[in-house]
Motif scaffolding. Structure first.
Motif, mmCIF file in Angstrom:
data_model
loop_
_atom_site.group_PDB
_atom_site.id
_atom_site.type_symbol
_atom_site.label_atom_id
_atom_site.label_comp_id
_atom_site.label_asym_id
_atom_site.label_seq_id
_atom_site.Cartn_x
_atom_site.Cartn_y
_atom_site.Cartn_z
ATOM 1 N N THR A 359 -7.066 2.707 4.394
ATOM 2 C CA THR A 359 -5.758 2.526 3.752
ATOM 3 C C THR A 359 -4.900 1.673 4.652
ATOM 4 O OG1 THR A 359 -3.875 3.681 2.763
ATOM 5 C CG2 THR A 359 -4.769 4.592 4.789
ATOM 6 N N SER A 360 -3.703 1.316 4.179
ATOM 7 C CA SER A 360 -2.798 0.467 4.949
ATOM 8 C C SER A 360 -1.363 0.894 4.694
ATOM 9 C CB SER A 360 -2.996 -1.011 4.575
ATOM 10 O OG SER A 360 -2.687 -1.218 3.192
ATOM 11 N N VAL A 361 -0.457 0.457 5.607
ATOM 12 C CA VAL A 361 0.962 0.777 5.500
ATOM 13 C C VAL A 361 1.754 -0.298 6.218
ATOM 14 C CG1 VAL A 361 0.945 2.205 7.579
ATOM 15 C CG2 VAL A 361 2.707 2.553 5.860
ATOM 16 N N GLU A 362 2.901 -0.637 5.684
ATOM 17 C CA GLU A 362 3.767 -1.617 6.325
ATOM 18 C C GLU A 362 4.447 -0.982 7.533
ATOM 19 O OE1 GLU A 362 6.468 -2.851 3.350
ATOM 20 O OE2 GLU A 362 5.001 -4.082 2.268
ATOM 21 N N GLU A 363 4.655 -1.845 8.535
ATOM 22 C CA GLU A 363 5.334 -1.340 9.719
ATOM 23 C C GLU A 363 6.773 -0.939 9.377
ATOM 24 O OE1 GLU A 363 6.025 -4.149 12.797
ATOM 25 O OE2 GLU A 363 6.250 -5.852 11.432
ATOM 26 N N ASN A 364 7.257 -0.038 10.183
ATOM 27 C CA ASN A 364 8.633 0.472 10.058
ATOM 28 C C ASN A 364 8.874 1.270 8.789
ATOM 29 O OD1 ASN A 364 9.317 -0.865 12.478
ATOM 30 N ND2 ASN A 364 9.823 -2.751 11.350
ATOM 31 N N ARG A 365 7.854 1.617 8.054
ATOM 32 C CA ARG A 365 8.011 2.462 6.874
ATOM 33 C C ARG A 365 7.834 3.927 7.279
ATOM 34 N NH1 ARG A 365 6.960 0.213 1.868
ATOM 35 N NH2 ARG A 365 7.604 2.275 1.130
ATOM 36 N N ILE A 366 8.665 4.778 6.719
ATOM 37 C CA ILE A 366 8.563 6.207 7.008
ATOM 38 C C ILE A 366 8.670 6.989 5.709
ATOM 39 C CG2 ILE A 366 9.472 6.046 9.354
ATOM 40 C CD1 ILE A 366 12.147 7.035 8.277
ATOM 41 N N ASP A 367 8.204 8.230 5.741
ATOM 42 C CA ASP A 367 8.255 9.142 4.592
ATOM 43 C C ASP A 367 7.612 8.514 3.372
ATOM 44 O OD1 ASP A 367 9.593 11.026 6.135
ATOM 45 O OD2 ASP A 367 11.564 10.233 5.586
ATOM 46 N N VAL A 368 6.436 7.954 3.555
ATOM 47 C CA VAL A 368 5.728 7.308 2.467
ATOM 48 C C VAL A 368 4.300 7.839 2.441
ATOM 49 C CG1 VAL A 368 5.110 5.365 3.948
ATOM 50 C CG2 VAL A 368 5.057 5.077 1.462
#
Length: 912
Positions: A359-368
């Motif tokens: 999986t992947s996630v954008e930096e600086n994202r929280i509570d996702v």
């Protein structure tokens, strides 16, 4: 009279059958017991015939055998037919052999079956003896008998029938009580008959009373009680207490685990073969493999296998049978159904459906939410055995992720709770494990079989704005820095280039407006004078908020903490500038100083008094150091009540000082609040404010003074030439009156008079100047009258064997002793000088004043010593205190210690 077998006539010839019976009885006389059973001529197969008492004959028999193959005998003595039998003759007999193979004992019971016919009854009558006693004879009959009815039971006879004509009758249950007309007796013969079948479950026995009377009503016999017992027949089926039983047992349980218990009842006679029940399982669904068994006697169902598996089969059905007669094939039986549910245990661990995820996630994202993982579990759904608990085992050392369970789907939800930075970390590999809420039944501490999966998280890079890191930065500036002083300020940077170029700064908050922020560099400049001791400053740090933004408008916010370095710019001060000294309680007040500067510029302090323009004022006070921050202020002379201003100089360790005027109030109080609460406290202004208790004490003192003066005046008027006598004791506050035993005038004088005379006794002169009663100490006998409430009491004192009579006199009068018993006493006039009065009364009165109004703990009363303001001149009367009301209990030695305030009173009493 006794019950006997029926007979058709008193005489007759014995038939061959009766002779055969007699022979059998003779041969069987050595048997253990004889049993006679009345049976119908036709018996069906497995028909209950009767019961014999086996235990009464042989208790330890382990082998029971019948000599007649048509009959079988059970353990409780019940006799049944093996097949249908028809009795051709009127009697049939066989023996029951009881054997014990251990001690090789054998006993026999002779059983005689009597075929019930009227012909047999008339024939058997001849066998009875002519004389029988009138006694109760037990009788029994088989329930549900088929007849023929009326059915003969037995014959009742009385010995008196040989001499009288006897009529027989019966009463009791089944005759004239419910159920009525079930039994009757022939009046002439005494034959007892039953009119119909009887159910033992309804009537177990009947108690009947037989009577024998002559035609004229004479009763030669006492009433005969007859008990008719109904023999039980196995005519009731056993019945289960429930039609369908439902039990539960956990899977994988041990062999022999109790599942439940079934129970059945039987209405037949208890403790017989008819109610001896046996339980059994006749069918199991599914049939194989056999999982359960039932105890034949108790009905307890237990497991016979440890392979119960709810995941394979969660329910079993048993068909149960209960049978009486100890479970023998001819016993009556009933069936019931038992449903057994298999309970779930956590015997299956959850397993991930996939071994790895990406999986992947954008930096600086929280509570996702970034991923959902699923598991499989064969245990019962929506139970703790099925619900999963997910754990991140590796890869989450920085706490960026968390995983929770979806209660509906049992999936694991992976979330980001702390922002990721692409510039620091581009990929994270997580290892996730799963267990159930309930512990694993086979091994509660299992970890080796823990199912795991791997999750690879790729971090996506974003074009970010400036980064304020750290968000809180600090700089140091001295508080006395001049306006325009510059210092480094807040710094932000581009996370990709790690550079601060191109970033613009702007001040968001500045509570005091003390600094300004440079737009390009973020440096700060002092805009106004800085003060570390300002009220809004905490711990010497002044915070401002700065926003940093790039050319695209993206920004971040940070806090700049300006640490103000302290300088010694504040002298010590005294925060409490008004103090109170309660003069009766204490003579000083504590002065505490503080310094708003840093402790390095503060204590220890030095205290000193500043000299005002009036030097006399400074000589009234003194300062004594207590510790580094406090001193004690006390007055040197006896200052009057009032308010004073004292200038106190406090100097810190570096020599910086400050002068603080302290208002000092000297009050007549016990506590400081007592002085504060007064509307107009007592001061030295010349105005007097007294409390209600002080006013009351003054009024009482004035009243007492008037009483004393009135007494003195009365004494002077009545005896102007007599001298006052000083009493040696108060005589309980009574007036002392002297008398003479010889003829003369009796005089009464007040007790507050004083004596001053010369006694001559036996040509020896003694100078006397003391209380009345001193003559008793010098010897002789005195007669003194003491007035108590207006009455005179004569008391005689003896001392030294001498007798004399003392007449009291007023001060300045004449003291005369009359002769008594041949002796003469002369008294000369004298007067007290002031010095003599002073030396005599001062020590005594002072002592009494000290003892006046003290409690058990020798503490003075609240109104004992009251100090009043100076009014410009002394009072002629002096001060009157609470002792004016004191009832004296001791001698008047206190008059030797009078203070100057009592001089006026002494002068009033001593008139020269």
């Amino acid at each position: 009279m006794a019950a006997a077998r029926p007979a058709s006539s008193r005489g007759g010839v014995l038939r061959p059958q009766l002779l055969l019976t007699l022979a059998i009885l003779t041969l069987a006389c050595d048997a253990c017991e004889e049993a006679v059973l009345h049976v119908p001529s036709e018996l069906e197969a497995d028909k209950f015939v009767g019961r014999v008492d086996l235990k009464g004959c042989f208790r330890s028999a382990n082998l029971i055998h019948s000599s007649d193959p048509d009959f079988k005998v059970l353990e409780d003595g019940s006799i049944y037919t093996r097949h249908s039998i028809t009795l051709s003759s009127e009697k049939r007999h066989f023996t029951i052999l009881l054997s014990n193979t251990e001690n090789q004992e054998n006993k026999e019971i002779l059983v005689i079956l009597v075929h019930q016919t009227k012909k047999r009854h008339s024939t058997e009558m001849v066998l009875r003896r002519a004389k029988r006693r009138w006694a109760p004879i037990p009788c029994s009959m088989l329930e549900n008998s088929l007849g023929p009815f009326p059915l003969f039971l037995q014959q009742v006879q009385s010995d008196t029938a040989q001499n009288y004509t006897i009529y027989y009758s019966i009463r009791g249950s089944g005759v004239d009580r419910e159920p009525k007309n079930l039994f009757y007796i022939e009046r002439d013969t005494g034959n007892l008959f039953c009119t119909g079948p009887i159910d033992r479950e309804q009537y177990e026995s009947f108690e009947i009373t037989a009577f024998a009377t002559t035609p004229d009503g004479y009763t030669p016999e006492l009433p005969l009680p007859l008990l008719i017992r109904i023999e039980d027949e196995n005519d009731n089926y056993p019945v289960f207490t429930e039609k369908v039983y439902t039990f539960s047992v956990l899977e994988n349980c041990r062999i022999g685990t109790t599942v439940g218990q079934v129970c059945a009842t039987d209405k037949d006679e208890p403790d017989t073969m008819h109610t001896r029940l046996k339980y059994s399982i006749i069918e199991q669904i599914p049939a194989s493999p056999t999982m359960f068994s039932v105890h034949p006697d108790t009905g307890v169902i237990t497991t016979t296998s440890s392979q119960l598996d709810r995941e394979l089969l969660d329910k079993y059905q048993l068909k149960l049978k209960v049978q009486d007669m100890g479970g023998q094939y001819f016993g009556l039986q009933t069936t019931s159904i038992c449903v057994i549910n298999i309970g779930d245990v956590n015997d299956n661990l959850p397993t991930f459906t996939r071994n790895s995820y990406v999986t992947s996630v954008e930096e600086n994202r929280i509570d996702v939410e970034i991923l959902r993982v699923s598991v499989e579990d064969k245990d019962l759904i929506n139970t703790p055995n099925w619900r999963a608990n997910y754990t991140i085992l590796k890869g989450n050392e920085n706490g960026n992720f968390k995983i929770v369970t979806d209660p509906k789907t049992n999936e694991g939800i992976l979330c980001v709770i702390k922002p990721l930075n692409f510039e620091e970390l581009q990929q994270v590999i997580l290892q996730i494990g799963v267990l159930n809420e309930a512990p694993y039944s086979k091994d509660p501490t299992i970890r080796s079989a823990l199912s795991t999966t791997t999750v690879t998280v790729n971090v996506k890079n974003l074009d970010e704005g400036p980064e304020c890191s750290p968000r809180v930065q600090t700089v140091q500036i001295k508080e006395d820095s001049p306006v325009g002083f510059e210092n480094n300020g807040y710094k932000a940077y581009d996370p990709e280039t790690k550079s601060s170029s191109g970033i613009r700064y702007k001040k968001l908050t500045d509570p005091k407006g003390w600094v300004s922020v440079d737009e390009n560099s973020g440096a700060i400049r002092v805009f106004r004078s800085l003060d570390r001791e300002s009220e809004t400053i905490r711990n010497g740090i002044y915070n401002i908020t700065v926003i940093a933004s790039d050319h695209d408008g993206r920004s971040c916010t940070g806090t700049l903490g300006i640490i103000l370095e302290d300088v010694n710019d504040n002298g010590p001060i005294i925060p409490k500038q008004t103090v109170t000294i309660c003069k009766p309680v204490m003579s000083f007040a504590e002065i505490v100083a503080i310094d708003p500067d840093h402790p390095v510029n503060g204590p220890p302090f030095s205290f000193s008094l500043e000299s005002p323009s009036n030097l006399d004022e400074s000589r009234k006070w003194r300062l004594t150091r207590i510790n580094d921050t406090a001193a004690r202020l006390s007055y040197l002379s006896d200052l009057p009540f009032g308010a004073y201003t004292v200038l106190i100089k406090v100097t810190d360790r570096h020599g910086l000082s400050a002068i603080t005027p302290v208002n000092v109030r000297i009050c007549d109080c016990i506590t400081e609040n007592d002085c504060t609460l007064r509307a107009d406290p007592r001061t030295g202004s010349g105005e007097i404010k007294l409390g209600k208790w002080a006013i009351l004490a003054i009024l009482l003192g004035i009243a007492l003074l008037f009483c004393i003066l009135f007494t003195l005046i009365c004494g002077t008027v009545r005896s102007p030439k007599e001298t006052k006598v000083i009493p040696d004791d108060l005589a309980q506050q009574n007036l002392i009156v002297s008398n003479t035993e010889a003829p003369g005038d009796d005089k009464m004088y007040p007790t507050n008079g004083f004596t001053c005379a010369t006694h001559t006794v036996g040509s020896v002169a003694h100078g006397v100047c003391g209380p009345v009663g001193a003559g008793a100490r010098n010897g002789g006998q005195e007669t003194i009258k003491m007035m108590k409430g207006g009455q005179q009491t004569l008391e005689t004192f003896q001392a030294g064997g001498h007798n004399h009579t003392l007449d009291s006199c007023m001060v300045g009068g004449q003291h005369t002793l009359d002769s008594c018993k041949g002796r003469h006493v002369e008294v000369e006039d004298c007067r007290l000088t002031y010095s003599e009065w002073q030396s005599f009364t001062q020590p005594r009165l002072g002592e009494k004043v000290q003892l006046c109004n003290q409690d058990d703990n020798h503490q003075h009363a609240q109104d004992y010593v009251l100090k009043y303001n100076y009014e410009g001149r002394g009072s002629v009367a002096g001060s009157v205190g609470c002792c004016s009301e004191r009832q004296e209990e001791d001698e008047l030695d206190f008059l030797d210690h009078l203070e100057p305030k009592f001089r006026s009173l002494a002068e009033a009493c001593v008139r020269r």
